[in-house]
Design a protein around this motif. Structure first.
Motif, PDB file in Angstrom:
ATOM      1  N   ILE A 182      37.266  31.810  39.777  1.00  0.00           N
ATOM      2  CA  ILE A 182      38.710  31.953  39.678  1.00  0.00           C
ATOM      3  C   ILE A 182      39.017  33.419  39.392  1.00  0.00           C
ATOM      4  O   ILE A 182      38.399  34.014  38.510  1.00  0.00           O
ATOM      5  CB  ILE A 182      39.286  31.077  38.552  1.00  0.00           C
ATOM      6  CG1 ILE A 182      38.948  29.600  38.819  1.00  0.00           C
ATOM      7  CG2 ILE A 182      40.786  31.265  38.414  1.00  0.00           C
ATOM      8  CD1 ILE A 182      39.051  28.721  37.608  1.00  0.00           C
ATOM      9  N   TYR A 183      39.954  33.961  40.126  1.00  0.00           N
ATOM     10  CA  TYR A 183      40.422  35.311  39.844  1.00  0.00           C
ATOM     11  C   TYR A 183      41.892  35.224  39.459  1.00  0.00           C
ATOM     12  O   TYR A 183      42.728  34.823  40.273  1.00  0.00           O
ATOM     13  CB  TYR A 183      40.241  36.251  41.034  1.00  0.00           C
ATOM     14  CG  TYR A 183      40.602  37.667  40.669  1.00  0.00           C
ATOM     15  CD1 TYR A 183      39.750  38.434  39.891  1.00  0.00           C
ATOM     16  CD2 TYR A 183      41.814  38.216  41.056  1.00  0.00           C
ATOM     17  CE1 TYR A 183      40.083  39.719  39.513  1.00  0.00           C
ATOM     18  CE2 TYR A 183      42.162  39.506  40.688  1.00  0.00           C
ATOM     19  CZ  TYR A 183      41.296  40.247  39.919  1.00  0.00           C
ATOM     20  OH  TYR A 183      41.629  41.519  39.530  1.00  0.00           O
ATOM     21  N   VAL A 212      35.148  26.659  32.069  1.00  0.00           N
ATOM     22  CA  VAL A 212      35.253  27.924  32.789  1.00  0.00           C
ATOM     23  C   VAL A 212      35.124  29.050  31.755  1.00  0.00           C
ATOM     24  O   VAL A 212      35.636  28.948  30.648  1.00  0.00           O
ATOM     25  CB  VAL A 212      36.564  27.999  33.613  1.00  0.00           C
ATOM     26  CG1 VAL A 212      37.783  28.039  32.741  1.00  0.00           C
ATOM     27  CG2 VAL A 212      36.542  29.150  34.572  1.00  0.00           C
ATOM     28  N   PHE A 213      34.395  30.098  32.137  1.00  0.00           N
ATOM     29  CA  PHE A 213      34.101  31.208  31.238  1.00  0.00           C
ATOM     30  C   PHE A 213      34.651  32.502  31.787  1.00  0.00           C
ATOM     31  O   PHE A 213      34.610  32.753  32.985  1.00  0.00           O
ATOM     32  CB  PHE A 213      32.570  31.350  31.075  1.00  0.00           C
ATOM     33  CG  PHE A 213      31.916  30.116  30.565  1.00  0.00           C
ATOM     34  CD1 PHE A 213      31.848  29.867  29.209  1.00  0.00           C
ATOM     35  CD2 PHE A 213      31.366  29.199  31.444  1.00  0.00           C
ATOM     36  CE1 PHE A 213      31.239  28.734  28.720  1.00  0.00           C
ATOM     37  CE2 PHE A 213      30.749  28.055  30.975  1.00  0.00           C
ATOM     38  CZ  PHE A 213      30.691  27.813  29.608  1.00  0.00           C
ATOM     39  N   SER A 255      46.894  32.843  40.244  1.00  0.00           N
ATOM     40  CA  SER A 255      45.452  33.030  40.345  1.00  0.00           C
ATOM     41  C   SER A 255      44.969  32.414  41.659  1.00  0.00           C
ATOM     42  O   SER A 255      45.672  31.631  42.291  1.00  0.00           O
ATOM     43  CB  SER A 255      44.716  32.407  39.153  1.00  0.00           C
ATOM     44  OG  SER A 255      44.941  31.029  39.100  1.00  0.00           O
ATOM     45  N   ILE A 256      43.767  32.806  42.048  1.00  0.00           N
ATOM     46  CA  ILE A 256      43.118  32.274  43.255  1.00  0.00           C
ATOM     47  C   ILE A 256      41.820  31.637  42.807  1.00  0.00           C
ATOM     48  O   ILE A 256      41.057  32.227  42.042  1.00  0.00           O
ATOM     49  CB  ILE A 256      42.842  33.402  44.268  1.00  0.00           C
ATOM     50  CG1 ILE A 256      44.149  34.039  44.722  1.00  0.00           C
ATOM     51  CG2 ILE A 256      42.061  32.865  45.456  1.00  0.00           C
ATOM     52  CD1 ILE A 256      43.958  35.292  45.536  1.00  0.00           C
ATOM     53  N   GLY A 257      41.555  30.415  43.290  1.00  0.00           N
ATOM     54  CA  GLY A 257      40.351  29.708  42.873  1.00  0.00           C
ATOM     55  C   GLY A 257      39.549  29.188  44.043  1.00  0.00           C
ATOM     56  O   GLY A 257      40.098  28.762  45.058  1.00  0.00           O
ATOM     57  N   ARG A 298      44.309  38.522  33.241  1.00  0.00           N
ATOM     58  CA  ARG A 298      43.692  39.007  34.468  1.00  0.00           C
ATOM     59  C   ARG A 298      42.193  38.881  34.353  1.00  0.00           C
ATOM     60  O   ARG A 298      41.633  38.886  33.287  1.00  0.00           O
ATOM     61  CB  ARG A 298      44.052  40.467  34.699  1.00  0.00           C
ATOM     62  CG  ARG A 298      45.530  40.691  34.826  1.00  0.00           C
ATOM     63  CD  ARG A 298      45.787  42.082  35.191  1.00  0.00           C
ATOM     64  NE  ARG A 298      45.628  42.156  36.638  1.00  0.00           N
ATOM     65  CZ  ARG A 298      45.872  43.216  37.357  1.00  0.00           C
ATOM     66  NH1 ARG A 298      46.241  44.309  36.787  1.00  0.00           N
ATOM     67  NH2 ARG A 298      45.723  43.206  38.642  1.00  0.00           N
ATOM     68  N   GLY A 299      41.531  38.821  35.509  1.00  0.00           N
ATOM     69  CA  GLY A 299      40.087  38.888  35.503  1.00  0.00           C
ATOM     70  C   GLY A 299      39.413  37.732  36.213  1.00  0.00           C
ATOM     71  O   GLY A 299      40.033  36.765  36.617  1.00  0.00           O
ATOM     72  N   LEU A 300      38.106  37.890  36.351  1.00  0.00           N
ATOM     73  CA  LEU A 300      37.273  36.913  37.036  1.00  0.00           C
ATOM     74  C   LEU A 300      36.736  35.898  36.045  1.00  0.00           C
ATOM     75  O   LEU A 300      36.314  36.249  34.950  1.00  0.00           O
ATOM     76  CB  LEU A 300      36.112  37.634  37.738  1.00  0.00           C
ATOM     77  CG  LEU A 300      35.208  36.780  38.603  1.00  0.00           C
ATOM     78  CD1 LEU A 300      35.980  36.198  39.781  1.00  0.00           C
ATOM     79  CD2 LEU A 300      34.046  37.608  39.098  1.00  0.00           C
ATOM     80  N   LYS A 301      36.738  34.647  36.460  1.00  0.00           N
ATOM     81  CA  LYS A 301      36.232  33.560  35.642  1.00  0.00           C
ATOM     82  C   LYS A 301      35.299  32.710  36.498  1.00  0.00           C
ATOM     83  O   LYS A 301      35.481  32.608  37.700  1.00  0.00           O
ATOM     84  CB  LYS A 301      37.375  32.715  35.115  1.00  0.00           C
ATOM     85  CG  LYS A 301      38.421  33.608  34.463  1.00  0.00           C
ATOM     86  CD  LYS A 301      39.330  32.945  33.559  1.00  0.00           C
ATOM     87  CE  LYS A 301      40.390  33.834  32.993  1.00  0.00           C
ATOM     88  NZ  LYS A 301      40.048  35.070  32.434  1.00  0.00           N
ATOM     89  N   ALA A 302      34.272  32.136  35.868  1.00  0.00           N
ATOM     90  CA  ALA A 302      33.318  31.272  36.575  1.00  0.00           C
ATOM     91  C   ALA A 302      33.081  30.035  35.727  1.00  0.00           C
ATOM     92  O   ALA A 302      33.145  30.090  34.494  1.00  0.00           O
ATOM     93  CB  ALA A 302      32.006  32.007  36.817  1.00  0.00           C
TER      94      ALA A 302
END
Length: 178
Positions: free
Chosen positions: A51-52, A175-176, A59-61, A27-31
């Motif tokens: 990306i969440y 992506v981080f 996930s949603i991007g 889970r979580g936010l990625k950039a």
């Protein structure tokens, strides 16, 4: 050139088969950021991604890509695409995506007299469409991943000056975890 880049993206993404059991952050936010190739205008551009991850599978991007290309008749074409996709992990880190996209295109036409630019006209259009694709994410270190992605976008109406209603996009980037 586009066949070589497409082949490299596919090989890099699908030849990695190591299990990533030690990394199970679901889970979580990625950039992230990426370099991509758009087939219809034969141009390389850059993109930013958010990306969440909702859970282990979904996930949603959001991807925002910008590219510029000089056309043969000394015109300049700028494309800015923004899409929102649902992603579903099929196996390990291999995912499928589907969603919508908006394309903003700007064509800069130059008028020449005697070899010098005498005027410039800017034409701006926007098109809506849908896209489908696949990608693979490879865990690099604790909070960084490399990904490859390929998708096909079908526009609702034809794009100008490139008379086409669909195009391929191949990307490779990082992506981080935030």
């Amino acid at each position: 050139m586009k066949k070589v880049l497409l082949l490299l993206c596919l090989l890099a993404g699908f030849s990695i088969t190591q299990a990533q059991d030690q990394y199970n952050d679901s889970r979580g936010l990625k950039a992230g950021f990426a370099v991509g190739y758009i087939s219809e205008i034969s141009s390389i551009g850059g993109s930013l991604d958010l990306i969440y991850e909702l859970d282990n599978k979904w996930s949603i991007g959001n991807t925002n890509m910008f590219t510029v290309n000089e056309l043969p008749n000394k015109e300049r074409l700028k494309w800015f695409t923004s899409d929102l996709n649902a992603r579903y992990k099929v196996y390990n880190e291999l995912y499928l995506l589907a969603g919508g996209q908006v394309l903003f295109e700007t064509l800069i036409e130059k008028t020449f007299i005697g070899g010098f630019v005498s005027g410039e006209q800017t034409i701006t259009n926007s098109k809506f469409g849908g896209n489908i694709g696949a990608g693979y994410k490879y865990h690099l270190i604790s909070n960084a991943n490399i990904f490859v992605e390929i998708k096909y976008t079908r526009l609702g109406s034809e794009s100008t000056p490139v008379i086409s209603s669909g195009y391929m996009q191949a990307r490779i980037g990082m992506v981080f975890d935030l």
